[in-house]
Write an enzyme that holds these catalytic residues in place. Structure first.
Site, PDB file in Angstrom:
ATOM      1  N   CYS A 105      51.848  53.300  72.630  1.00  0.00           N
ATOM      2  CA  CYS A 105      51.421  54.003  71.421  1.00  0.00           C
ATOM      3  C   CYS A 105      52.659  54.306  70.591  1.00  0.00           C
ATOM      4  CB  CYS A 105      50.675  55.282  71.775  1.00  0.00           C
ATOM      5  SG  CYS A 105      50.176  56.234  70.329  1.00  0.00           S
ATOM      6  N   GLY A 106      52.873  53.523  69.547  1.00  0.00           N
ATOM      7  CA  GLY A 106      54.056  53.719  68.714  1.00  0.00           C
ATOM      8  C   GLY A 106      54.033  55.031  67.963  1.00  0.00           C
ATOM      9  N   HIS A 107      52.884  55.375  67.369  1.00  0.00           N
ATOM     10  CA  HIS A 107      52.843  56.627  66.610  1.00  0.00           C
ATOM     11  C   HIS A 107      53.016  57.813  67.553  1.00  0.00           C
ATOM     12  CE1 HIS A 107      48.663  57.690  67.764  1.00  0.00           C
ATOM     13  NE2 HIS A 107      48.961  58.888  67.269  1.00  0.00           N
ATOM     14  N   ASP A 267      42.832  53.585  63.576  1.00  0.00           N
ATOM     15  CA  ASP A 267      44.169  54.169  63.472  1.00  0.00           C
ATOM     16  C   ASP A 267      44.404  54.576  62.026  1.00  0.00           C
ATOM     17  OD1 ASP A 267      46.928  54.788  63.583  1.00  0.00           O
ATOM     18  OD2 ASP A 267      47.217  53.353  65.204  1.00  0.00           O
ATOM     19  N   GLY A 272      51.849  51.906  65.275  1.00  0.00           N
ATOM     20  CA  GLY A 272      53.226  51.640  65.670  1.00  0.00           C
ATOM     21  C   GLY A 272      53.395  50.398  66.515  1.00  0.00           C
TER      22      GLY A 272
END
Length: 342
Positions: A105-107, A267, A272
């Site tokens: 999970c980038g964010h 999203d 991300g």
């Protein structure tokens, strides 16, 4: 109900996408057995469960409590902070959403980097950068937190290497034949041009975008290109990225996307780890070279910038802001228990 009767959280948003942080060492949540973050993720999912269909248990009751109404909503995202794999990282995390758990999970990584610095867990200068190393189920990632005047001004997420799995995979949908590109970037993403399906990436088109995204994810459930060599935890399509081209900037490509993940979740950010997947595909197409950036917009108008480094490693930069602290409680006589989803 087996969840604790109270849970503390700190909430952030990264480019509009929520991230609810639970520090399991401090908030009285059930322990998560395992020697690594990946093992703890498998424990959270439970024997016979999957990332989007975990087994019920004490920890998963906490997830349900925080993501379901009336304390959460179908678009909620968050993570359990757990010990890292070793002393090389500051913390570990198990990412979760309304349907279960994700391997990347980038964010969320950006939000965790900001939280670790803002809370004093990781020392940082008033002016300059601080690196926060985080173990996630797909590997070790880094959040470089940018500071100015004693405030966090942005976060750069360095992901695990992004790898292209397949190109132009034909998928039949109710809107016509889609040609889908598959890339692994901590999780598996399927990319398709929205306009090839007669759609634009707009808020008005969200019902149609979500519908076709769910179709594509289901159609690719057993496709060999979605398999990851490290096993089932990292395999299978996690998100479908429906994207459209915008006029290029002087620094590189410019695209807008909506990422539909899990069972139809949207999203709110440009995604991300999904941005990492897009970077790998653009680099393979020769559209993104050294010193060039992808300007990546979300359906809400927020922006990430991404670049690709040697070896398929990607970096994505955005902003993360604290939105509040919460003490969620459960009355033992409340028949709704952990809540519900509509």
């Amino acid at each position: 109900m087996t969840a604790p009767t109270s849970v503390r959280t700190v909430d952030y948003h990264t480019a509009g996408e929520p991230f609810r942080i639970v520090d399991t060492a401090r908030d009285g949540t059930p322990p998560v057995p395992g020697d690594t973050v990946a093992e703890r993720c498998a424990t959270a999912i439970g024997p016979g469960g999957s990332g989007t269909a975990p087994r019920r248990g004490p920890l998963d009751d906490v997830r349900r409590l925080l993501v379901q109404e009336p304390r959460g909503h179908a678009g909620m995202y968050g993570g359990f902070v757990v010990p890292p794999d070793d002393d090389g990282a500051h913390l570990g995390v198990l990412f979760w959403h309304k349907d279960g758990y994700s391997t990347a999970c980038g964010h969320g990584t950006m939000a965790l980097g900001a939280w670790a610095v803002d809370s004093g867990r990781v020392p940082a200068p008033d002016d300059g950068d601080a690196q926060v190393r985080i173990d996630v189920p797909s590997g070790r990632v880094t959040a470089t937190v940018h500071r100015a005047g004693g405030r966090t001004t942005g976060v750069t997420f360095r992901n695990v290497p992004a790898v292209v799995g397949a190109r132009k995979v034909p998928v039949a949908t109710t809107l016509g034949l889609a040609e889908v590109d598959i890339a692994h970037a901590g999780a598996c993403y399927a990319s398709v041009s929205a306009r090839d399906l007669g759609l634009e990436v707009t808020r008005a088109a969200l019902p149609a975008l979500v519908g076709v995204g769910r179709e594509i994810r289901a159609a690719l459930a057993t496709h060999p290109a979605t398999w990851h060599p490290d096993g089932p935890l990292l395999s299978g399509v996690y998100g479908v990225i429906l994207h459209e081209e915008l006029p290029e900037t002087p620094f590189g490509p410019h695209q807008r996307n909506v990422t539909v993940f899990a069972d139809g979740q949207i999203d709110r950010s440009p995604c991300g780890s999904g941005t990492s997947a897009r970077l790998a595909l653009l680099a393979q197409d020769g559209r993104l070279g050294a010193g060039e950036d992808l300007l990546h917009e979300s359906v809400t108008g927020t922006v990430f910038t991404g670049r690709i480094l040697d070896g398929g490693v990607t970096e994505v930069t955005g902003t993360a802001y604290r939105t509040g602290e919460h003490l969620f409680t459960v009355d033992p006589s409340d028949a709704l228990g952990t809540g519900f989803l509509l």
